[in-house]
Design a protein around this motif. Structure first.
Motif, PDB file in Angstrom:
ATOM      1  N   THR A 220      45.359  38.212  44.696  1.00 53.16           N
ATOM      2  CA  THR A 220      44.941  38.583  43.340  1.00 53.16           C
ATOM      3  C   THR A 220      43.543  39.186  43.310  1.00 53.16           C
ATOM      4  N   LEU A 221      42.681  38.836  44.263  1.00 51.92           N
ATOM      5  CA  LEU A 221      41.330  39.388  44.290  1.00 51.92           C
ATOM      6  C   LEU A 221      41.351  40.898  44.472  1.00 51.92           C
ATOM      7  N   VAL A 222      42.347  41.415  45.194  1.00 52.76           N
ATOM      8  CA  VAL A 222      42.429  42.854  45.454  1.00 52.76           C
ATOM      9  C   VAL A 222      43.578  43.491  44.672  1.00 52.76           C
ATOM     10  N   GLY A 223      43.998  42.819  43.586  1.00 55.22           N
ATOM     11  CA  GLY A 223      45.025  43.379  42.718  1.00 55.22           C
ATOM     12  C   GLY A 223      46.442  43.184  43.199  1.00 55.22           C
ATOM     13  N   GLY A 224      46.642  42.321  44.186  1.00 59.28           N
ATOM     14  CA  GLY A 224      47.980  42.057  44.700  1.00 59.28           C
ATOM     15  C   GLY A 224      48.601  40.827  44.072  1.00 59.28           C
ATOM     16  N   PRO A 225      49.757  40.398  44.584  1.00 57.86           N
ATOM     17  CA  PRO A 225      50.462  39.260  43.995  1.00 57.86           C
ATOM     18  C   PRO A 225      50.014  37.923  44.593  1.00 57.86           C
ATOM     19  N   GLU A 226      50.381  36.878  43.914  1.00 59.17           N
ATOM     20  CA  GLU A 226      50.334  35.535  44.487  1.00 59.17           C
ATOM     21  C   GLU A 226      51.712  35.254  45.063  1.00 59.17           C
TER      22      GLU A 226
ATOM     23  N   ARG B 200      39.858  33.140  53.726  1.00 57.10           N
ATOM     24  CA  ARG B 200      39.805  33.127  52.275  1.00 57.10           C
ATOM     25  C   ARG B 200      38.542  33.850  51.800  1.00 57.10           C
ATOM     26  N   ILE B 201      38.691  34.714  50.790  1.00 59.23           N
ATOM     27  CA  ILE B 201      37.576  35.305  50.058  1.00 59.23           C
ATOM     28  C   ILE B 201      37.782  34.939  48.596  1.00 59.23           C
ATOM     29  N   THR B 202      36.750  34.347  47.979  1.00 56.78           N
ATOM     30  CA  THR B 202      36.894  33.822  46.627  1.00 56.78           C
ATOM     31  C   THR B 202      35.801  34.357  45.721  1.00 56.78           C
ATOM     32  N   ASP B 203      36.186  34.807  44.519  1.00 58.03           N
ATOM     33  CA  ASP B 203      35.232  35.168  43.482  1.00 58.03           C
ATOM     34  C   ASP B 203      34.662  33.879  42.911  1.00 58.03           C
ATOM     35  N   SER B 204      33.331  33.713  42.992  1.00 56.60           N
ATOM     36  CA  SER B 204      32.703  32.445  42.624  1.00 56.60           C
ATOM     37  C   SER B 204      32.801  32.135  41.136  1.00 56.60           C
ATOM     38  N   VAL B 205      33.102  33.128  40.290  1.00 55.02           N
ATOM     39  CA  VAL B 205      33.173  32.915  38.845  1.00 55.02           C
ATOM     40  C   VAL B 205      34.624  32.831  38.361  1.00 55.02           C
ATOM     41  N   THR B 206      35.417  33.845  38.702  1.00 53.15           N
ATOM     42  CA  THR B 206      36.790  33.885  38.189  1.00 53.15           C
ATOM     43  C   THR B 206      37.758  33.045  39.020  1.00 53.15           C
ATOM     44  N   GLY B 207      37.390  32.782  40.261  1.00 51.18           N
ATOM     45  CA  GLY B 207      38.285  32.034  41.148  1.00 51.18           C
ATOM     46  C   GLY B 207      39.374  32.882  41.766  1.00 51.18           C
TER      47      GLY B 207
ATOM     48  N   SER C 153      25.337  41.509  43.149  1.00 57.19           N
ATOM     49  CA  SER C 153      24.787  42.859  43.022  1.00 57.19           C
ATOM     50  C   SER C 153      25.540  43.887  43.859  1.00 57.19           C
ATOM     51  N   ALA C 154      26.203  43.436  44.915  1.00 57.31           N
ATOM     52  CA  ALA C 154      26.928  44.357  45.798  1.00 57.31           C
ATOM     53  C   ALA C 154      28.436  44.207  45.691  1.00 57.31           C
ATOM     54  N   SER C 155      28.898  43.166  45.037  1.00 59.49           N
ATOM     55  CA  SER C 155      30.329  42.846  45.006  1.00 59.49           C
ATOM     56  C   SER C 155      31.086  43.772  44.081  1.00 59.49           C
ATOM     57  N   PHE C 156      32.291  44.119  44.451  1.00 61.34           N
ATOM     58  CA  PHE C 156      33.117  44.973  43.607  1.00 61.34           C
ATOM     59  C   PHE C 156      33.642  44.233  42.381  1.00 61.34           C
ATOM     60  N   THR C 157      33.519  42.898  42.359  1.00 62.54           N
ATOM     61  CA  THR C 157      33.935  42.125  41.176  1.00 62.54           C
ATOM     62  C   THR C 157      32.775  41.844  40.236  1.00 62.54           C
TER      63      THR C 157
END
Length: 404
Positions: free
Chosen positions: A234-240, A170-177, A119-123
């Motif tokens: 990649t979570l913040v639009g950067g590269p791997e 590490r910060i991880t999106d629980s759905v997209t990874g 509910s608060a996440s930008f993703t």
């Protein structure tokens, strides 16, 4: 995990800890090779063996973001030190000594924790966070001390340094990874060199002045062999980032101290120190460099510290002494950079210490207790509202042997 004045211990061994680190003008054990090498000729022929149980409590609280609070798991560390000093040949005006000392360090070990709910996440999905760090720092300090006159002692120590460093966050999106990943958890080691200069000057029988300067400790680069994705933005639009060899330059700061010791009567000594630590030179801008120009900026943003220490020693009898101390330094981290230091929370400010020693024959047995009350800082940007905290307790013993 020894985050006290930044990530430097306030003192080494039970004698120094029990006085709150106010030992520049008041050496009492062979650990003075690190704090004021001139003191190695003032303490007589002796050896000291120290072990400290260091117990920090570290926390990160994401409640303001809708997440959870978590405490670091690892909470007990052993800090050893050993030192000795003796005359050079038949001379009584020149002493040689040294030792191996655990002097600094920092570390956390956080389990995976909800940072921001969907509910608060930008993703639009749950974001989970975990973190780990370990900086372990040892110094070997061969020392030469000389009595230039009956009232003036000079000393020099060559610092041969070793550090072991590892980080992971590490910060991880629980759905997209998708991840914000910084993984230098396969620790790297480096050797460094520096020098410490010291002086002690007696002003009559009641007063002693002391001063020291420790140079910047220059280390070779820490090198890490990373796989593709060990640094991943990649979570913040950067590269791997690609796999390859990455390097980090992490030196230890220069510092200077001035101290005074006052003996109003034969069985009392009051000591006070002021010390400057140049953290802004070594812990302000930090960057990891990789192949093809890839670069990750850690930038802890630490400020310099001015440390104030006060100690009191009461020789109850000729064989038994009580000591107490206080040490204060404003945190090198503030609200503006707290979010960059979730895994580097060197923020405690006040330290209260107590100790004693008992002498029997040529032996001395000393004990200390230290408590640093909980200090919390709440981030004003990056992850606004996130709070980091640190509280410390330590217990230690020192076994000393005197040949005179």
């Amino acid at each position: 995990a020894q985050a006290t004045n930044g990530y430097q211990l306030i003192g080494i061994g039970s004698y120094q800890k029990s006085l709150g680190g106010a030992v520049t003008a008041n050496p009492g054990s062979a650990m003075t090779a690190i704090t004021n090498p001139a003191g190695m000729i003032r303490i007589g022929k002796r050896a000291d063996f120290s072990m400290e149980a260091f117990m920090p409590t570290r926390g990160t609280d994401f409640s303001a973001l809708g997440g959870d609070a978590v405490e670091s798991d690892a909470d007990l560390y052993g800090v050893p030190a050993i030192g000795w000093t003796a005359p050079v040949g038949e001379r009584d005006d020149l002493f040689f000594g040294g030792g191996m000392y655990g002097t600094s360090g920092l570390g956390v070990d956080y389990a995976e924790t909800l940072m921001m709910p969907a509910s608060a996440s930008f993703t639009g999905n749950d974001l989970v966070w975990d973190g780990y760090s370990n900086i372990a720092f040892w110094q070997m300090a061969p020392t030469l001390a000389w009595n230039a006159s009956d009232t003036l002692s000079l000393g020099v120590a060559v610092n041969i340094d070793y550090q072991q460093v590892s980080f992971e966050q590490r910060i991880t999106d629980s759905v997209t990874g998708a991840r914000y990943n910084f993984d230098l958890s396969r620790s790297s080691n480096a050797f460094g060199l520096g020098v410490t200069l010291g002086v002690l000057w007696d002003l009559g029988d009641a007063w002693t002045l002391g001063a020291t300067y420790k140079s910047k400790q220059h280390f070779s680069s820490l090198e890490y062999n990373l796989a593709a994705g060990d640094i991943d933005l990649t979570l913040v639009g950067g590269p791997e980032f690609p796999g390859g060899t990455y390097s980090l330059d992490l030196d230890f700061p220069q510092q200077a101290s001035f101290g005074v010791a006052f003996r109003p009567v034969d069985n009392w000594t009051i000591s006070a120190d002021i010390k400057w630590i140049d953290w802004s030179d070594t812990m302000n801008k930090l960057a990891v460099h990789g192949p093809d120009g890839y670069r990750f900026d850690m930038d802890p943003g630490w400020d310099d510290q001015t440390v104030f220490a006060l100690g009191a020693e009461w020789n109850v009898t000729k064989d038994f002494a009580l000591r107490a101390g206080f040490n204060y330094a404003e945190s090198p981290i503030d609200e503006s950079n707290a979010a960059n230091n979730l895994i580097l929370p060197g923020i405690v400010e006040e330290h209260f210490t107590f100790g004693f020693d008992y002498r029997f024959s040529h032996w001395e047995l000393a004990f200390h207790y230290m408590f640093a009350p909980k200090k919390s800082i709440t981030a004003s940007n990056g992850f606004p509202g996130t709070t980091i905290s640190l509280e410390e307790t330590s217990l230690g013993i020192n076994l000393g042997y005197r040949w005179d």
